[in-house]
Design a protein around this motif. Structure first.
Motif, PDB file in Angstrom:
ATOM      1  N   UNK A  70       0.853  -1.179   0.000  1.00  0.00           N
ATOM      2  CA  UNK A  70       0.000   0.000   0.000  1.00  0.00           C
ATOM      3  C   UNK A  70       0.888   1.227   0.000  1.00  0.00           C
ATOM      4  N   UNK A  71       0.307   2.345  -0.333  1.00  0.00           N
ATOM      5  CA  UNK A  71       1.037   3.605  -0.388  1.00  0.00           C
ATOM      6  C   UNK A  71       0.265   4.642   0.410  1.00  0.00           C
ATOM      7  N   UNK A  87      -3.825  10.030   2.680  1.00  0.00           N
ATOM      8  CA  UNK A  87      -4.492   9.305   1.604  1.00  0.00           C
ATOM      9  C   UNK A  87      -3.839   7.932   1.492  1.00  0.00           C
ATOM     10  N   UNK A  88      -4.669   6.903   1.491  1.00  0.00           N
ATOM     11  CA  UNK A  88      -4.191   5.538   1.308  1.00  0.00           C
ATOM     12  C   UNK A  88      -4.480   5.151  -0.135  1.00  0.00           C
ATOM     13  N   UNK A  89      -3.473   4.650  -0.807  1.00  0.00           N
ATOM     14  CA  UNK A  89      -3.592   4.279  -2.219  1.00  0.00           C
ATOM     15  C   UNK A  89      -3.097   2.859  -2.423  1.00  0.00           C
ATOM     16  N   UNK A  90      -3.576   2.237  -3.474  1.00  0.00           N
ATOM     17  CA  UNK A  90      -3.013   0.997  -4.006  1.00  0.00           C
ATOM     18  C   UNK A  90      -2.862  -0.109  -2.959  1.00  0.00           C
ATOM     19  N   UNK A  91      -3.907  -0.329  -2.171  1.00  0.00           N
ATOM     20  CA  UNK A  91      -3.909  -1.416  -1.193  1.00  0.00           C
ATOM     21  C   UNK A  91      -4.108  -2.725  -1.954  1.00  0.00           C
ATOM     22  N   UNK A  92      -3.160  -3.612  -1.829  1.00  0.00           N
ATOM     23  CA  UNK A  92      -3.242  -4.873  -2.568  1.00  0.00           C
ATOM     24  C   UNK A  92      -2.668  -6.001  -1.714  1.00  0.00           C
ATOM     25  N   UNK A  93      -3.433  -7.060  -1.543  1.00  0.00           N
ATOM     26  CA  UNK A  93      -2.975  -8.265  -0.856  1.00  0.00           C
ATOM     27  C   UNK A  93      -2.903  -9.388  -1.883  1.00  0.00           C
ATOM     28  N   UNK A  94      -1.855 -10.165  -1.815  1.00  0.00           N
ATOM     29  CA  UNK A  94      -1.718 -11.289  -2.746  1.00  0.00           C
ATOM     30  C   UNK A  94      -2.957 -12.160  -2.654  1.00  0.00           C
ATOM     31  N   UNK A 107      -3.969  -1.432   6.579  1.00  0.00           N
ATOM     32  CA  UNK A 107      -4.793  -0.231   6.737  1.00  0.00           C
ATOM     33  C   UNK A 107      -4.644   0.325   8.150  1.00  0.00           C
ATOM     34  N   UNK A 108      -4.599  -0.530   9.150  1.00  0.00           N
ATOM     35  CA  UNK A 108      -4.400  -0.044  10.525  1.00  0.00           C
ATOM     36  C   UNK A 108      -3.028   0.626  10.677  1.00  0.00           C
TER      37      UNK A 108
END
Length: 154
Positions: A70-71, A87-94, A107-108
């Protein structure tokens, strides 16, 4: 289930694993690829993010293997008396690691960063087709509050 997850700032050597996460995203529609000729574009973006005092790219690592990313970006604006938003961007879990709490941990971590930096709010956008992600964010306390608009320039 408890997992031994490490969340840390991404390093250049993490790029292939991060790129693979995005390239495997069937819903995102960003055109990401692991093709070698695209690596320079990702490297340029990584260097810009890494060189910014207001942006951070993270990875979630499990037993040394990147399983999420994430960014964050800190944005200060005049409304709200000059308050800042993280701002949270590009949250990705395999894909094969979803449901283990990795996304929640990421996220936390971002929320804790926002508090540490004195931000007045945390915000993110989520693709309209990601119904599971919307339920996930709402479960974590996010509220639907705005309608987002985008214009593709390329």
């Amino acid at each position: 289930m408890t997992i031994d997850l490490e969340i840390r700032q991404a390093e250049r050597g993490d790029l292939p694993a991060i790129i693979a996460l995005f390239a495997n995203d069937r819903l995102g529609g960003h055109g990401d690829t692991t093709e070698p000729e695209a690596f320079g574009d990702y490297l340029s973006a990584f260097e810009e993010i890494s060189g910014s005092p207001h942006q951070t790219l993270y990875v979630a690592s499990l037993r040394g293997e990147v399983v999420g990313t994430f960014q964050t970006a800190l944005l200060t604006s005049l409304p709200g008396r000059g308050s800042s938003s993280l701002v949270i961007e590009a949250v990705q879990t395999r894909e094969d690691m979803r449901g283990l709490g990795i996304g929640e941990s990421m996220v936390r971590h971002a929320i804790a960063e926002a508090r540490e930096k004195g931000a007045s709010k945390v915000q993110l956008t989520s693709n309209v087709v990601r119904a599971d992600a919307h339920r996930f964010y709402e479960r974590l306390g996010f509220e639907r509050s705005h309608i987002g608009f985008k214009m593709r320039l390329k």
